[in-house]
Each structure stands twice: as C-alpha cells, then as structure tokens.
Design a protein around this motif. Structure first.
Motif, PDB file in Angstrom:
ATOM      1  N   LEU A  45       0.830  -1.206   0.000  1.00 20.37           N
ATOM      2  CA  LEU A  45       0.000   0.000   0.000  1.00 20.37           C
ATOM      3  C   LEU A  45       0.866   1.258   0.000  1.00 20.37           C
ATOM      4  CD1 LEU A  45      -2.711  -1.118   2.572  1.00 20.37           C
ATOM      5  CD2 LEU A  45      -3.128  -0.583   0.154  1.00 20.37           C
ATOM      6  N   ILE A  46       1.891   1.282   0.840  1.00 22.83           N
ATOM      7  CA  ILE A  46       2.785   2.448   0.880  1.00 22.83           C
ATOM      8  C   ILE A  46       3.532   2.594  -0.439  1.00 22.83           C
ATOM      9  CG2 ILE A  46       4.879   3.386   1.946  1.00 22.83           C
ATOM     10  CD1 ILE A  46       2.428   3.925   3.638  1.00 22.83           C
ATOM     11  N   ALA A  47       4.004   1.501  -1.007  1.00 23.15           N
ATOM     12  CA  ALA A  47       4.711   1.569  -2.293  1.00 23.15           C
ATOM     13  C   ALA A  47       3.805   2.151  -3.379  1.00 23.15           C
ATOM     14  CB  ALA A  47       5.224   0.190  -2.702  1.00 23.15           C
ATOM     15  N   GLU A  48       2.552   1.736  -3.394  1.00 21.42           N
ATOM     16  CA  GLU A  48       1.614   2.273  -4.389  1.00 21.42           C
ATOM     17  C   GLU A  48       1.343   3.745  -4.120  1.00 21.42           C
ATOM     18  OE1 GLU A  48      -1.051   2.174  -7.753  1.00 21.42           O
ATOM     19  OE2 GLU A  48       0.815   1.201  -7.149  1.00 21.42           O
ATOM     20  N   ALA A  49       1.224   4.136  -2.848  1.00 22.26           N
ATOM     21  CA  ALA A  49       1.030   5.552  -2.503  1.00 22.26           C
ATOM     22  C   ALA A  49       2.231   6.372  -2.958  1.00 22.26           C
ATOM     23  CB  ALA A  49       0.805   5.703  -1.002  1.00 22.26           C
ATOM     24  N   GLU A  50       3.440   5.836  -2.789  1.00 20.36           N
ATOM     25  CA  GLU A  50       4.641   6.532  -3.245  1.00 20.36           C
ATOM     26  C   GLU A  50       4.628   6.696  -4.764  1.00 20.36           C
ATOM     27  OE1 GLU A  50       8.303   4.821  -1.815  1.00 20.36           O
ATOM     28  OE2 GLU A  50       7.604   4.851   0.260  1.00 20.36           O
ATOM     29  N   ARG A  51       4.235   5.646  -5.460  1.00 18.86           N
ATOM     30  CA  ARG A  51       4.175   5.717  -6.929  1.00 18.86           C
ATOM     31  C   ARG A  51       3.212   6.820  -7.364  1.00 18.86           C
ATOM     32  NH1 ARG A  51       1.175   4.762 -10.963  1.00 18.86           N
ATOM     33  NH2 ARG A  51      -0.543   3.856  -9.772  1.00 18.86           N
ATOM     34  N   ILE A  52       2.044   6.846  -6.757  1.00 17.05           N
ATOM     35  CA  ILE A  52       1.037   7.850  -7.111  1.00 17.05           C
ATOM     36  C   ILE A  52       1.507   9.246  -6.709  1.00 17.05           C
ATOM     37  CG2 ILE A  52      -1.313   8.639  -6.599  1.00 17.05           C
ATOM     38  CD1 ILE A  52      -2.026   5.576  -6.351  1.00 17.05           C
ATOM     39  N   CYS A 112       6.814  15.800  -3.515  1.00 14.55           N
ATOM     40  CA  CYS A 112       8.205  15.625  -3.096  1.00 14.55           C
ATOM     41  C   CYS A 112       8.311  14.777  -1.831  1.00 14.55           C
ATOM     42  CB  CYS A 112       8.880  16.981  -2.891  1.00 14.55           C
ATOM     43  SG  CYS A 112       8.152  18.002  -1.612  1.00 14.55           S
ATOM     44  N   GLY A 113       7.173  14.420  -1.228  1.00 18.58           N
ATOM     45  CA  GLY A 113       7.231  13.606  -0.034  1.00 18.58           C
ATOM     46  C   GLY A 113       5.872  13.134   0.425  1.00 18.58           C
ATOM     47  N   ILE A 114       5.916  12.275   1.445  1.00 22.91           N
ATOM     48  CA  ILE A 114       4.716  11.718   2.077  1.00 22.91           C
ATOM     49  C   ILE A 114       4.856  11.956   3.575  1.00 22.91           C
ATOM     50  CG2 ILE A 114       3.409   9.601   2.577  1.00 22.91           C
ATOM     51  CD1 ILE A 114       4.420   8.454  -0.044  1.00 22.91           C
ATOM     52  N   TRP A 115       3.748  12.294   4.216  1.00 20.47           N
ATOM     53  CA  TRP A 115       3.765  12.401   5.676  1.00 20.47           C
ATOM     54  C   TRP A 115       2.539  11.732   6.245  1.00 20.47           C
ATOM     55  CZ3 TRP A 115       0.660  15.544   9.008  1.00 20.47           C
ATOM     56  CH2 TRP A 115      -0.252  16.376   8.355  1.00 20.47           C
ATOM     57  N   LEU A 116       2.634  11.348   7.521  1.00 25.85           N
ATOM     58  CA  LEU A 116       1.559  10.639   8.202  1.00 25.85           C
ATOM     59  C   LEU A 116       1.783  10.739   9.700  1.00 25.85           C
ATOM     60  CD1 LEU A 116       3.053   7.792   9.203  1.00 25.85           C
ATOM     61  CD2 LEU A 116       2.822   7.293   6.779  1.00 25.85           C
TER      62      LEU A 116
END
Length: 141
Positions: A83-90, A97-101
């Motif tokens: 799920l995280i890998a797919e979120a990174e791809r999208i 430039c990044g993801i936060w949670l």
C-alpha cells in the motif's frame, strides 16, 4: 454586524466547507492553488468487499496518509508495504516531493521507519500516557 460562537451538535459538510473557504482563499493567495486530490488504495477480498487499505490526499506537493488499516489476520503479508509503495508511486506521479503521516506509539512507528520514514515531531500524552508520532519520507526524483 454581531458575531457569535456556535457549536453544532452534528457539524455538516457545509459547516466544514464554510470554515475552509477563507483558509483556502488565504492559502491560495499566498501559494496558489493546492491541487488537492483525494487518494484511496483499497484492499478487496475475493467477494469484492473492501476490507482495508490506505486513505489520504495530496496537496501542495506532499501526500498525507490519513489512514492505513489492515484486518488483523492480514498483517505480516507485506500488504501494508505494498500500500505504501503504491502511494509513493502515485505521489511521484502527482509531482509530490514527499509523504507524511502520523501514528500512535501503540501502532506502527517501526513499520513506517522500516520503509524509510523518519519522525519529525512527537505529541506527548496523546493519548494520555502515550505519544503520537509524525513521520515523513522525502521522495527521490
């Protein structure tokens, strides 16, 4: 004009939008449109029922993961990593430039750190006697 405070028992989507409208206008004047886009990556069982997944939104060049949830029996099967890998791809596709949670101490901090996230903030006593961690991951190229 008389202004008063009001606390509705059941706030509506229209109430939320009324609060967001002046904030959105201010932000857009400062930085331009945020290009907010929702994101849902769903896990379906063999019958097509949604049993978990990832829920978030991209805005101002970052993707925020609001929820990531798996049924207990599905943990340890690399579904969270997928799920995280797919979120990174999208996120990359959207130009982020990044993801936060965020996650509570009793949840998944170690899981996210194994995937390259780092803690950038901690909220003590949330819930009381515990902590809430805020994590981010910069996306390369």
């Amino acid at each position: 004009m008389t202004i008063r405070l009001h606390v509705p028992d059941q706030p509506t989507p229209e109430d939320r939008e009324a609060v967001l409208a002046p904030l959105r206008a201010y932000n857009e004047a400062a930085f331009g449109p945020g290009r907010a886009e929702p994101l849902a990556i769903l896990l379906h069982d063999e019958d097509g029922h949604t049993i978990g997944g990832l829920w978030g939104r991209s805005n101002y060049d970052w993707l925020f993961v609001e929820y990531l949830a798996l049924p207990e029996a599905m943990r340890g099967q690399r579904l969270g990593s997928r799920l995280i890998a797919e979120a990174e791809r999208i996120a990359r596709e959207r130009g982020c430039c990044g993801i936060w949670l965020d996650t509570f101490a009793f949840q998944a901090r170690g899981f996210y750190e194994k995937l390259g996230f780092t803690v950038f903030g901690t909220l003590e006593d949330h819930p009381r006697g515990s902590r809430r961690f805020f994590l981010s991951k910069r996306l390369e190229g």
